[in-house]
Design a protein around this motif. Structure first.
Motif, PDB file in Angstrom:
ATOM      1  N   ALA A 137      19.051  22.299  -8.390  1.00 46.48           N
ATOM      2  CA  ALA A 137      19.372  23.653  -8.830  1.00 46.48           C
ATOM      3  C   ALA A 137      20.844  23.769  -9.214  1.00 46.48           C
ATOM      4  N   SER A 138      21.705  23.080  -8.463  1.00 44.53           N
ATOM      5  CA  SER A 138      23.142  23.076  -8.727  1.00 44.53           C
ATOM      6  C   SER A 138      23.760  21.963  -7.907  1.00 44.53           C
ATOM      7  N   GLU A 139      25.065  21.827  -7.964  1.00 40.14           N
ATOM      8  CA  GLU A 139      25.735  20.844  -7.125  1.00 40.14           C
ATOM      9  C   GLU A 139      25.611  21.187  -5.646  1.00 40.14           C
ATOM     10  N   ALA A 140      25.277  22.446  -5.347  1.00 34.15           N
ATOM     11  CA  ALA A 140      25.205  22.888  -3.962  1.00 34.15           C
ATOM     12  C   ALA A 140      23.787  22.927  -3.416  1.00 34.15           C
ATOM     13  N   LEU A 141      22.760  22.701  -4.239  1.00 36.64           N
ATOM     14  CA  LEU A 141      21.388  22.824  -3.768  1.00 36.64           C
ATOM     15  C   LEU A 141      20.468  21.898  -4.545  1.00 36.64           C
ATOM     16  N   SER A 142      19.698  21.083  -3.808  1.00 41.72           N
ATOM     17  CA  SER A 142      18.709  20.204  -4.434  1.00 41.72           C
ATOM     18  C   SER A 142      17.674  19.808  -3.397  1.00 41.72           C
ATOM     19  N   GLY A 143      16.549  19.344  -3.885  1.00 43.97           N
ATOM     20  CA  GLY A 143      15.508  18.830  -3.018  1.00 43.97           C
ATOM     21  C   GLY A 143      15.004  17.505  -3.540  1.00 43.97           C
ATOM     22  N   THR A 144      14.580  16.619  -2.629  1.00 40.27           N
ATOM     23  CA  THR A 144      14.155  15.271  -3.004  1.00 40.27           C
ATOM     24  C   THR A 144      12.854  14.920  -2.302  1.00 40.27           C
ATOM     25  N   VAL A 145      11.920  14.348  -3.059  1.00 43.15           N
ATOM     26  CA  VAL A 145      10.714  13.777  -2.473  1.00 43.15           C
ATOM     27  C   VAL A 145      10.585  12.353  -2.997  1.00 43.15           C
ATOM     28  N   PHE A 146      10.237  11.433  -2.111  1.00 39.73           N
ATOM     29  CA  PHE A 146      10.249   9.999  -2.410  1.00 39.73           C
ATOM     30  C   PHE A 146       8.905   9.436  -1.965  1.00 39.73           C
ATOM     31  N   PHE A 147       8.063   9.048  -2.942  1.00 37.59           N
ATOM     32  CA  PHE A 147       6.748   8.495  -2.650  1.00 37.59           C
ATOM     33  C   PHE A 147       6.789   6.971  -2.702  1.00 37.59           C
ATOM     34  N   GLU A 148       5.968   6.341  -1.875  1.00 42.65           N
ATOM     35  CA  GLU A 148       5.799   4.888  -1.914  1.00 42.65           C
ATOM     36  C   GLU A 148       4.322   4.566  -1.998  1.00 42.65           C
ATOM     37  N   ILE A 149       3.954   3.760  -2.974  1.00 40.57           N
ATOM     38  CA  ILE A 149       2.578   3.290  -3.138  1.00 40.57           C
ATOM     39  C   ILE A 149       2.577   1.803  -2.795  1.00 40.57           C
ATOM     40  N   GLY A 150       1.958   1.463  -1.692  1.00 40.88           N
ATOM     41  CA  GLY A 150       2.003   0.080  -1.226  1.00 40.88           C
ATOM     42  C   GLY A 150       2.711   0.020   0.120  1.00 40.88           C
ATOM     43  N   ASN A 151       2.961  -1.168   0.617  1.00 42.45           N
ATOM     44  CA  ASN A 151       2.672  -2.446  -0.041  1.00 42.45           C
ATOM     45  C   ASN A 151       1.166  -2.656  -0.184  1.00 42.45           C
ATOM     46  N   GLN A 152       0.774  -3.203  -1.342  1.00 39.67           N
ATOM     47  CA  GLN A 152      -0.617  -3.532  -1.603  1.00 39.67           C
ATOM     48  C   GLN A 152      -0.745  -5.042  -1.766  1.00 39.67           C
ATOM     49  N   THR A 153      -1.438  -5.651  -0.814  1.00 37.23           N
ATOM     50  CA  THR A 153      -1.718  -7.078  -0.906  1.00 37.23           C
ATOM     51  C   THR A 153      -2.932  -7.279  -1.791  1.00 37.23           C
ATOM     52  N   TRP A 154      -2.798  -8.092  -2.786  1.00 39.40           N
ATOM     53  CA  TRP A 154      -3.899  -8.319  -3.719  1.00 39.40           C
ATOM     54  C   TRP A 154      -5.096  -8.908  -2.972  1.00 39.40           C
ATOM     55  N   GLY A 155      -6.225  -8.243  -3.125  1.00 42.19           N
ATOM     56  CA  GLY A 155      -7.456  -8.676  -2.478  1.00 42.19           C
ATOM     57  C   GLY A 155      -7.757  -7.979  -1.168  1.00 42.19           C
ATOM     58  N   LYS A 156      -6.788  -7.185  -0.605  1.00 36.93           N
ATOM     59  CA  LYS A 156      -6.998  -6.536   0.679  1.00 36.93           C
ATOM     60  C   LYS A 156      -7.562  -5.137   0.468  1.00 36.93           C
ATOM     61  N   ALA A 157      -8.759  -4.890   1.005  1.00 33.93           N
ATOM     62  CA  ALA A 157      -9.506  -3.674   0.691  1.00 33.93           C
ATOM     63  C   ALA A 157      -8.809  -2.411   1.181  1.00 33.93           C
ATOM     64  N   ASP A 158      -8.343  -2.396   2.455  1.00 31.64           N
ATOM     65  CA  ASP A 158      -7.797  -1.151   2.987  1.00 31.64           C
ATOM     66  C   ASP A 158      -6.445  -0.789   2.395  1.00 31.64           C
ATOM     67  N   GLN A 159      -5.865  -1.685   1.592  1.00 31.20           N
ATOM     68  CA  GLN A 159      -4.620  -1.379   0.896  1.00 31.20           C
ATOM     69  C   GLN A 159      -4.849  -1.081  -0.580  1.00 31.20           C
ATOM     70  N   GLY A 160      -6.109  -1.026  -1.003  1.00 31.24           N
ATOM     71  CA  GLY A 160      -6.393  -0.744  -2.397  1.00 31.24           C
ATOM     72  C   GLY A 160      -6.198  -1.925  -3.318  1.00 31.24           C
ATOM     73  N   GLY A 161      -6.144  -3.139  -2.749  1.00 31.84           N
ATOM     74  CA  GLY A 161      -5.924  -4.308  -3.581  1.00 31.84           C
ATOM     75  C   GLY A 161      -7.172  -5.129  -3.830  1.00 31.84           C
ATOM     76  N   ALA A 162      -8.328  -4.682  -3.281  1.00 38.82           N
ATOM     77  CA  ALA A 162      -9.571  -5.430  -3.466  1.00 38.82           C
ATOM     78  C   ALA A 162     -10.329  -4.906  -4.684  1.00 38.82           C
TER      79      ALA A 162
END
Length: 505
Positions: A75-100
């Motif tokens: 909004a200004s130098e005095a006000l801001s908000g931050t959200v930081f998403f992380e997708i992973g870690n995803q091991t290739w082939g691992k089902a519960d991590q979305g890599g299968a």
């Protein structure tokens, strides 16, 4: 899939808000990592306990990916908000991590950080509130106490261009106790299970000299670590309790204390006045009050073969780095020394405690490169000493840099401690992705080699090849004395090769 749709919907709402509220400036940044690696990271090849043989059968090859996206609403130098998403870690082939097959996984999308920044009008007093990155002041090899994400409030004030003040309140643990603890009767879930940290830091910057003295007081409830819960960066049961393989949750007795005290202090400073010479030093001390005693058996589990051990832990650590910048690279020498256990379990541990340390002198045992894939180790150097040489950022071809390191690790823990360990693999109990590093006695050692090669193919795209090897000087005669019965084992050297493709914007 539902989580991904939710993330996209949230991003759409934020972007829609940007259209309707021109006063808000939305800024996005992020990083994609895709990596392939082959490694052997277990120092024990196989061991025997009585008639039971255990052999290391972990996979040596793996492929992973990770995406991090950060959105700032300014909004200004005095006000801001931050959200930081992380997708992973995803091991290739691992089902519960979305890599299968099908690529639908659960618990893949995480909110890594979410906070607001604001300033008191017409003052230099600034606040940050929410889940944020918390790194205690450090030099020479990274933080030995805490460098992680935590729910916290920080307040900072700049008195002038040379002196500032930062205050911190963090709550790394609360409401994790399930109420089940055989040490006590009439248990109540979420009772006396919070951990709170309060810190003051005074950064001072002068011409060619920087120093930031700091101190942190903490308090942990008697049930804070009673219920197992894991964190991505570390394990408080290893970094706060006395010894790996000894003081687990199950065999620590009760205590009449509602809360126990914790304390840390540090004095990191850097001298750059003699450029191109750079000198960094970091001195730390830590203390954790005893919250119960435990039975430490030396030999068979017989009343005649145990001592009552204390869960108190306190110690110190000193680290240093000296570098000299040259046209073709930056040669340097680094080293550290940490206090070690004296062999007497009655007076607790003499290794420095920590919350989530992130040592980065090296990139195999440490976080010195990407700290990802096989080697996301939270290393604090407690109970060890070391000396290393490095040449970083060597460049002989445009856009291609190399860093080479060699470091010897020794132990400062008494060999008498081995008699209280469960078995020979206790040497490796402190060596995995969840904890702080190997438990080394004065008879043990490691010799580590790193070679990191980074090629900047495009302005925002790097190709990183890391090679590492650790020569295992674990002392067989010392560790055969571990456990109820003498253990037989076969150690092995450790090695890795990993290739990471990184797109950052």
């Amino acid at each position: 899939m539902k989580r991904i749709c939710t993330l996209l919907l949230a991003a759409g709402m934020l972007l829609g808000a940007a259209t309707g509220a021109s006063a808000i400036d939305f800024k996005a940044k992020g990083q994609w990592l895709v990596g392939f690696g082959v490694a052997e990271t277990n120092p024990i090849y196989k061991h025997r306990e009585g008639n039971v043989k255990t052999k290391n059968t972990s996979d040596q090859f793996g492929a992973q990916q990770r995406v991090r996206l950060q959105l700032d609403a300014v909004a200004s130098e005095a006000l801001s908000g931050t959200v930081f998403f992380e997708i992973g870690n995803q091991t290739w082939g691992k089902a519960d991590q979305g890599g299968a097959l099908g690529a639908d996984g659960t618990n893949v999308i995480k909110v890594k950080r979410a906070y607001i920044d604001w300033a008191v009008p017409d003052t230099d007093l600034k606040f940050r509130m929410g889940i944020q990155g918390v790194a205690l002041p450090n030099k020479a090899g990274g933080s030995a106490i805490m460098d992680t994400d935590a729910a916290a409030v920080t307040a900072s004030y700049q008195f002038n261009e040379n002196v500032g003040l930062t205050a911190l309140w963090a709550r790394p643990a609360n409401d994790n106790f399930d109420g089940v603890d055989p040490r006590y009767t009439n248990n109540h879930a979420n009772y006396l299970d919070n951990m709170d940290l309060f810190a003051l830091m005074v950064p001072v910057k002068l011409d060619g000299f920087e120093i930031t003295p700091w101190a942190m007081y903490g308090m942990q409830g008697k049930n804070t670590l009673a219920t197992p819960f894991t964190t991505k960066d570390g394990d408080l049961n290893y970094s706060l309790y006395p010894y790996p393989g000894i003081a687990g949750r199950d065999n620590i007795g009760g205590t009449s204390k509602a809360y126990g005290s914790m304390f840390w202090a540090g004095l990191p400073f850097a001298i750059t006045a003699w450029d191109p010479l750079n000198i960094e030093v970091d001195i730390n001390y830590g203390y954790v009050e005893s919250m119960g005693r435990f039975d430490a058996y030396k030999g068979p589990m017989d009343p005649a073969n145990f001592k009552r051990g204390s869960t108190e832990r306190q110690g110190w650590l000193a680290k240093a780095l000296v570098e000299y910048k040259m046209d073709w690279g930056v040669p340097g020498i680094f080293g550290w020394y940490g206090s070690g256990d004296d062999g007497n379990v009655k007076n607790g541990s003499e290794r420095m405690p920590s919350i989530v340390p992130m040592g980065n002198f090296t990139s195999f045992l440490g976080d010195g490169n990407y700290g990802w894939m096989y080697t996301d180790f939270a290393v604090d150097y407690s109970g060890t000493w070391g000396l290393g040489l490095q040449i970083r950022d060597m460049s002989f071809v445009e856009d291609l840099k190399h860093t080479f390191r060699v470091a010897y690790w020794g132990g400062t823990n008494s060999t008498a401690m081995v008699k209280y360990m469960n078995n020979a693999s206790s040497w490796a109990d402190g060596y995995n992705t969840d904890v702080n590093g190997p438990y080394l006695t004065t008879n043990d050692g490691l010799l580590e080699f790193n070679l990191v090669n980074s090629y900047q193919m495009y302005e925002n795209f790097d190709v990183n090849l890391e090679l590492g090897y650790i020569v295992n000087f674990m002392d067989n005669d010392t560790w055969k004395k571990a456990g109820e019965r003498n253990s037989s084992f076969q150690k092995q050297d450790m090695w890795k090769a990993q290739l990471i493709f990184a797109y950052s914007f």
